[in-house]
Design a protein around this motif. Structure first.
Motif, PDB file in Angstrom:
ATOM      1  N   SER A   1       0.850  -1.190   0.000  1.00  0.00           N
ATOM      2  CA  SER A   1       0.000   0.000   0.000  1.00  0.00           C
ATOM      3  C   SER A   1       0.884   1.238   0.000  1.00  0.00           C
ATOM      4  O   SER A   1       2.106   1.161   0.116  1.00  0.00           O
ATOM      5  N   SER A   2       0.256   2.395  -0.146  1.00  0.00           N
ATOM      6  CA  SER A   2       1.004   3.654  -0.121  1.00  0.00           C
ATOM      7  C   SER A   2       0.203   4.721   0.585  1.00  0.00           C
ATOM      8  O   SER A   2      -1.035   4.661   0.637  1.00  0.00           O
ATOM      9  N   VAL A   3       0.940   5.713   1.127  1.00  0.00           N
ATOM     10  CA  VAL A   3       0.333   6.850   1.827  1.00  0.00           C
ATOM     11  C   VAL A   3       1.041   8.106   1.336  1.00  0.00           C
ATOM     12  O   VAL A   3       2.276   8.129   1.211  1.00  0.00           O
ATOM     13  N   VAL A   4       0.276   9.165   1.039  1.00  0.00           N
ATOM     14  CA  VAL A   4       0.842  10.446   0.634  1.00  0.00           C
ATOM     15  C   VAL A   4       0.634  11.451   1.762  1.00  0.00           C
ATOM     16  O   VAL A   4      -0.495  11.622   2.249  1.00  0.00           O
ATOM     17  N   VAL A   5       1.730  12.090   2.170  1.00  0.00           N
ATOM     18  CA  VAL A   5       1.668  13.136   3.187  1.00  0.00           C
ATOM     19  C   VAL A   5       2.270  14.402   2.614  1.00  0.00           C
ATOM     20  O   VAL A   5       3.011  14.360   1.627  1.00  0.00           O
ATOM     21  N   GLN A   6       1.975  15.526   3.252  1.00  0.00           N
ATOM     22  CA  GLN A   6       2.397  16.813   2.725  1.00  0.00           C
ATOM     23  C   GLN A   6       3.486  17.434   3.608  1.00  0.00           C
ATOM     24  O   GLN A   6       3.434  17.341   4.838  1.00  0.00           O
ATOM     25  N   ALA A   7       4.438  18.085   2.904  1.00  0.00           N
ATOM     26  CA  ALA A   7       5.512  18.791   3.596  1.00  0.00           C
ATOM     27  C   ALA A   7       5.501  20.249   3.172  1.00  0.00           C
ATOM     28  O   ALA A   7       6.025  20.600   2.105  1.00  0.00           O
ATOM     29  N   PRO A   8       4.876  21.148   3.943  1.00  0.00           N
ATOM     30  CA  PRO A   8       4.882  22.561   3.576  1.00  0.00           C
ATOM     31  C   PRO A   8       6.274  23.159   3.817  1.00  0.00           C
ATOM     32  O   PRO A   8       6.853  22.974   4.889  1.00  0.00           O
ATOM     33  N   VAL A   9       6.787  23.884   2.859  1.00  0.00           N
ATOM     34  CA  VAL A   9       8.122  24.471   2.937  1.00  0.00           C
ATOM     35  C   VAL A   9       7.996  25.974   2.738  1.00  0.00           C
ATOM     36  O   VAL A   9       7.446  26.435   1.729  1.00  0.00           O
ATOM     37  N   HIS A  10       8.490  26.744   3.707  1.00  0.00           N
ATOM     38  CA  HIS A  10       8.381  28.202   3.618  1.00  0.00           C
ATOM     39  C   HIS A  10       9.765  28.816   3.717  1.00  0.00           C
ATOM     40  O   HIS A  10      10.460  28.666   4.734  1.00  0.00           O
ATOM     41  N   ARG A  11      10.153  29.519   2.659  1.00  0.00           N
ATOM     42  CA  ARG A  11      11.425  30.251   2.649  1.00  0.00           C
ATOM     43  C   ARG A  11      11.126  31.744   2.647  1.00  0.00           C
ATOM     44  O   ARG A  11      10.570  32.267   1.686  1.00  0.00           O
ATOM     45  N   PRO A  12      11.459  32.450   3.756  1.00  0.00           N
ATOM     46  CA  PRO A  12      11.080  33.865   3.869  1.00  0.00           C
ATOM     47  C   PRO A  12      11.778  34.723   2.819  1.00  0.00           C
ATOM     48  O   PRO A  12      12.900  34.426   2.373  1.00  0.00           O
ATOM     49  N   SER A  13      11.095  35.812   2.475  1.00  0.00           N
ATOM     50  CA  SER A  13      11.658  36.774   1.527  1.00  0.00           C
ATOM     51  C   SER A  13      12.175  38.027   2.209  1.00  0.00           C
ATOM     52  O   SER A  13      12.802  38.868   1.559  1.00  0.00           O
ATOM     53  N   VAL A  14      11.909  38.163   3.529  1.00  0.00           N
ATOM     54  CA  VAL A  14      12.349  39.365   4.245  1.00  0.00           C
ATOM     55  C   VAL A  14      13.685  39.092   4.922  1.00  0.00           C
ATOM     56  O   VAL A  14      14.060  37.945   5.169  1.00  0.00           O
ATOM     57  N   ALA A  15      14.392  40.151   5.233  1.00  0.00           N
ATOM     58  CA  ALA A  15      15.703  40.029   5.871  1.00  0.00           C
ATOM     59  C   ALA A  15      15.522  39.664   7.343  1.00  0.00           C
ATOM     60  O   ALA A  15      14.646  40.219   8.022  1.00  0.00           O
ATOM     61  N   PRO A  16      16.344  38.764   7.858  1.00  0.00           N
ATOM     62  CA  PRO A  16      16.205  38.380   9.271  1.00  0.00           C
ATOM     63  C   PRO A  16      16.794  39.424  10.204  1.00  0.00           C
ATOM     64  O   PRO A  16      17.853  40.009   9.946  1.00  0.00           O
ATOM     65  N   SER A  17      16.090  39.660  11.320  1.00  0.00           N
ATOM     66  CA  SER A  17      16.559  40.601  12.346  1.00  0.00           C
ATOM     67  C   SER A  17      15.847  40.274  13.641  1.00  0.00           C
ATOM     68  O   SER A  17      14.628  40.121  13.674  1.00  0.00           O
TER      69      SER A  17
END
Length: 992
Positions: free
Chosen positions: A809-825
């Protein structure tokens, strides 16, 4: 103690001014910081023991009985240290000897003659309370060349001075209770000069032996013999109390509330009061036992609906007042006839530590206390010290305006969990009776009993003691220590602080711990032992061991922390794994230190450090296995039964530690001590409706019933079947990935629901998402780590499917990936939050006191001025409404302010003011469900909602409103977060 710890001063913590003048407790003389005992000869040093010869100890037979008695203890202590016991002389110094002279000013003719000859300066001693000077005196008496003089202002001053010598030569106050061996030295010398420990800051300082079943109640009658009252063999006799009194005096305590669970101090042994007098201890009775009579005295004699005073047997001033008056009068007369030094409890509570059955009207309480005071006048005791203790509902009388007579000490109380409930109003006139405090290190009641092990965070205790003393609470301090044994470090800390608050600043707590460790294990091991005890207290104070499973219906609310009732989350932020690992790491450190402990100190180390560390670590590992087992059973995992096996094996290890304690430790001395339940709380079906908080009396029963919630076992089918579980607990979606996340990389678990192994494969839809191991073979389960190659991942949010195949059998799961566009501070948002420890501010305005490790995850801060704020720079990627959760210590409103308030703002907006008490509905008087939740969780979390108009850098400000607030951490919640006990891990921080 000033000279023993030699610590620096600290400014008051609270904004409220102290009500005692600065010179209220001046020292008898400037304390000598380095101590006055040496173990080798030098210029001007007095040989107490040298060359296998000991200076005789001389006391006067005219002195107090307690002083004459303590000379024998000092003699024995010198023998333990040097192998040489001095002779005891009475009234005369042996010819040609240089003696140690112990005596009380105005009571010992020996001391008075030395003073009359001008050889001993007693300025700062005469007329003081419990003050001592120690001095090597030349030509003290005719024909005596030199003497080491220990002179006290009163009986206890002299006794404290004698025991101070014992402590300085290496005899621990815990030598009996924890089998601490004395340090060995060939010689003991006293340095020249004048030495003192000063005058105590708090006049009456002591502890309450309470909740003493089953430990003391099992052990003490076996070790010391049964009680002497007919029909009550479980009573505690004079031999037991003699050891308690000795330990009190070695710790410079002077005041005892004796055990009350089915015990009557005055009746259990006719010699109990006389023994207290012999030792010089001030006796009292608890908050529920007025007029120097324990409540059990009434219970034993008021049987079959009658009492020996002709009444109806009811503990009711309304319905049985004549009998109660006669009963109280007998207590007062006994105090007078036996010349008992005591503090008299006034007022009345219901029988069984409850509220009065007759209501809580001020007129009734006023009538009760007026009646008791008249009895004291009639018996000539009206000038003896008296207290009214505002415990639980009794505080309502004070809040409603009742004031006992001015010479009565008003004793404010904590909420049984280490949080004071009331402090003096600085705007009120001073009371001649002053104020006192009743505090807890042990408790039976809502939200759950905690009696097994020391769970005290010394910084938390310091802050509350400091706040009380700075507010003028200095007449009487009492602390509930349960059995006394198991609460050694906090008890000694409490008493040391009561003696001299200025000697222990908050920055000196760790130094105090090292001194405590050195006193019991020597200077070489002191740093390592102190570090163990500090880390232990920090971890243990997060949550009591008795509360490591859910509460069920009863006097406390239905509180389900996760779907199995585990307070620590199995899924969110890997919390259960992390906290269990911390305990295992600490236990491993304790193992390493134990190997360094000399054989003679092994029993003491086991009792003062090792047992509570190692066994608590076992309990955490047991809970981890238990709740994992229950979760696995719901998923049908093949690994379910293995987790049950592990939980049972860990329970067996816990029981083995208890058996060792009860049968082998210290040659079997502590038989029956480790019988306190700690694991089986909450089983309503087995233990009844009080199970949520009351200890299960049959805790250590046979498996599987001993572990609650009960373990699960399943039948595993033979055919393989695929199962997938995700980090974070969601069935279909992993927590969002971010380059700014602070927790480890996310994982997924491939597990088998059958007995036959199978092969699996995990495929990511994007090449920059990696899974390790991406394929393999599953017997019971495999954990695979999912990571992102951030050099290749696009900006913005991308959802990447992961396909897991195996067992047909198989199972599909989701991996949300977020790469920010603002500068870190500053602090960086990831996974739906920004979490910041309180002391990691970007800017501080005003005066704030750092409280090390008071929080569940770090340090705390509390304001010391009338205004101020803490600012935190952060970068958010989310816009719109966000919630700011303030994690605060679960304090009560002790000051006459409208509430217990703080304020929060973002980017200079108008601060939102939060009344912590009003927002949560916590009520420390009724001890309602929300109060029980806050105190059990050891945190009060309140939230405010704010609008964020743009992504990028922002500033969060936490504003001081009321001075009693202690902030532990702040969490900006930009998305709904999964339940976790400690909250999300601290966020990463970029350079601003």
């Amino acid at each position: 103690m000033r000279s023993f710890l030699a610590l620096a001063l600290i400014a008051p913590l609270t904004a409220a001014p102290a009500t005692h003048p600065p010179a209220a407790h001046p020292p008898a003389a400037s304390p000598e910081k380095g101590g006055y005992v040496a173990f080798h000869d030098g210029p001007g040093r007095f040989p107490v023991v040298a060359g296998r010869r000991a200076a005789p100890i001389v006391v006067s037979t005219a002195d107090h009985a307690g002083v004459i008695r303590v000379a024998d203890d000092v003699r024995a202590d010198l023998g333990k240290v040097t192998g040489v016991q001095p002779v005891i002389g009475h009234d005369r110094v042996p010819a040609g000897a240089d003696p140690v002279i112990i005596g009380t000013l105005g009571k010992s003719p020996l001391i008075d003659r030395i003073v009359a000859r001008g050889r001993l300066d007693v300025r700062g001693l005469r007329g003081r309370w419990e003050t001592t000077i120690e001095q090597v005196v030349t030509d003290p008496l005719p024909g005596v060349r030199r003497a080491f003089v220990i002179a006290g202002s009163d009986q206890r001053g002299t006794i404290y001075g004698a025991y101070d010598l014992s402590r300085r030569i290496g005899v621990s106050p815990w030598s009996f209770w924890d089998d601490v061996p004395a340090a060995r030295h060939d010689a003991v010398y006293v340095l020249p000069g004048r030495h003192t420990q000063g005058t105590p800051a708090v006049k009456y300082r002591g502890f309450f032996i309470n909740d003493e079943n089953p430990a003391t109640g099992t052990w003490a009658p076996g070790y010391f013999g049964p009680g002497k009252a007919p029909g009550h063999p479980g009573g505690l006799n004079a031999a037991y109390f003699a050891k308690v009194f000795e330990t009190m005096l070695r710790l410079k305590a002077n005041y005892l509330w004796p055990a009350v669970w089915g015990r009557a101090f005055a009746e259990d042994d006719p010699l109990n009061h006389a023994t207290a007098t012999l030792y010089g201890v001030v006796m009292g009775t608890s908050h529920e036992a007025p007029m120097m009579r324990g409540i059990e005295e009434w219970n034993r004699h008021a049987v079959n609906g009658t009492d020996p005073y002709g009444g109806n047997g009811q503990w009711s001033f309304v319905r049985n007042s004549a009998a109660l008056k006669a009963y109280w009068r007998d207590g007062a007369q006994r105090m007078k006839d036996q010349d008992i030094e005591g503090v008299i409890t006034l007022g009345m509570r219901g029988n069984g530590d409850t509220s009065l059955p007759d209501g809580d009207g001020i007129d009734l309480m006023s009538s009760i206390i007026d009646t008791q005071r008249q009895i004291l006048r009639d018996t000539g005791l009206i000038d003896r010290p008296q207290v009214q203790t505002l415990y639980k509902e009794v505080q309502r009388y004070w809040d409603a305006g009742y004031r006992p007579p001015d010479d009565v000490t008003v004793v404010f109380c904590d909420d049984n969990w280490g949080n004071l409930r009331k402090l003096p109003d600085a705007s009120l006139p001073a009371r001649s009776g002053g104020y006192g405090m009743y505090y807890h290190f042990d408790y039976v009641g809502v939200g759950r009993n905690y009696k097994w092990a020391d769970t005290v965070n010394l910084t938390n205790t310091w802050e509350q003691l400091h706040r009380a003393y700075a507010s003028g609470v200095d007449r009487l301090w009492m602390v509930n220590v349960g059995d006394l044994k198991n609460e050694e470090a906090p008890t000694q800390f409490f008493l040391d602080y009561a003696w001299d608050p200025d000697s222990i600043p908050v920055t000196g707590i760790q130094r105090w711990l090292r001194a405590y460790a050195a006193e019991n294990f020597g200077p070489g091991l002191a740093p390592a032992v102190a570090d163990l005890l500090h880390e232990y207290a920090t971890l243990q104070s997060r949550r009591k061991p008795e509360l490591l499973n859910r509460r069920i219906t009863g006097e406390t609310p239905e509180v389900i922390y996760d779907d199995q009732g585990n307070p620590f989350s199995l899924t969110a932020y890997r919390e259960m794994d992390r906290v269990t690992a911390q305990w295992q790491t600490l236990a491993a450190k304790a193992d390493r230190v134990r190997r360094l402990v000399p054989a003679a100190h092994q029993d003491a180390f086991y009792q003062l450090a090792y047992y509570q560390i190692k066994d608590t670590a076992l309990v955490y590992a047991l809970r981890q296995a238990q709740f994992t087992n229950i979760a696995y059973a719901a998923q049908g995992r093949a690994a379910t039964n293995a987790r049950a096996d592990r939980a049972e094996a860990l329970f067996a290890q816990d029981q083995a530690m208890s058996r060792y304690y009860n049968t082998t430790l210290a040659g079997g001395k502590w038989k029956g001590w480790q019988t306190q339940p700690k694991i089986g709380y909450g089983d309503v079906e087995r233990y009844g409706p009080n199970a949520p908080w009351q200890q299960p009396e049959l805790n250590n029963v046979a498996l599987p019933d001993a572990i609650y919630p009960h373990l699960k076992r399943i039948t595993v089918p033979p055919a393989a079947a695929l199962g997938v579980a995700l980090d974070g607990g969601d069935p279909t979606t992993l927590p969002s990935f971010s380059p700014w996340q602070s927790q480890p990389a996310q994982y997924l678990e491939v597990y088998n629901k059958g007995a036959t192994p199978f092969s699996y494969r995990i495929t990511a839809a994007k090449p920059w998402v990696h899974v390790t191991p991406a394929s393999g073979r599953v017997t019971d389960q495999v954990r695979a780590t999912v990571t992102v190659d951030w050099r290749r991942a696009p900006h913005g949010t991308t959802t990447v499917p992961l396909t897991v195949t195996g067992a047909g059998s198989s199972v599909v799961v989701q991996a949300p990936v977020h790469r920010p566009s603002v500068a870190p501070s500053g602090f960086l948002e990831a996974n739906g939050y920004v979490a910041m420890e309180a002391d990691h501010y970007s800017r501080k305005v005003g005066d704030w006191q750092l409280l090390p490790d008071i929080g569940r995850t770090g340090n705390g801060l509390t304001p010391r001025g009338s205004s101020g704020r803490l600012e935190y720079a952060m970068t958010l990627t989310t816009t719109g409404p966000v919630r700011v959760a303030a994690y605060l210590s679960p304090r009560n409103n002790v000051l006459p302010t409208p509430g217990l308030r703080y304020a929060v703002s973002i980017d200079g907006a108008t601060p939102q003011v939060v009344d912590i008490i009003g927002a949560t509905g916590s009520d420390d008087t009724t001890m309602n469900p929300q109060w029980a939740r806050n105190t059990s969780d050891n945190v009060n979390v309140t939230r405010t909602v704010h609008q964020v108009d743009r992504p990028g850098r922002h500033t969060l400000a936490f504003w001081m409103v009321d001075p009693s607030v202690i902030v532990q951490r702040l969490v900006v919640e930009t998305a709904p977060l999964p339940y976790s006990y400690l909250g999300p891990p601290s966020s990463l921080r970029a350079r601003s």
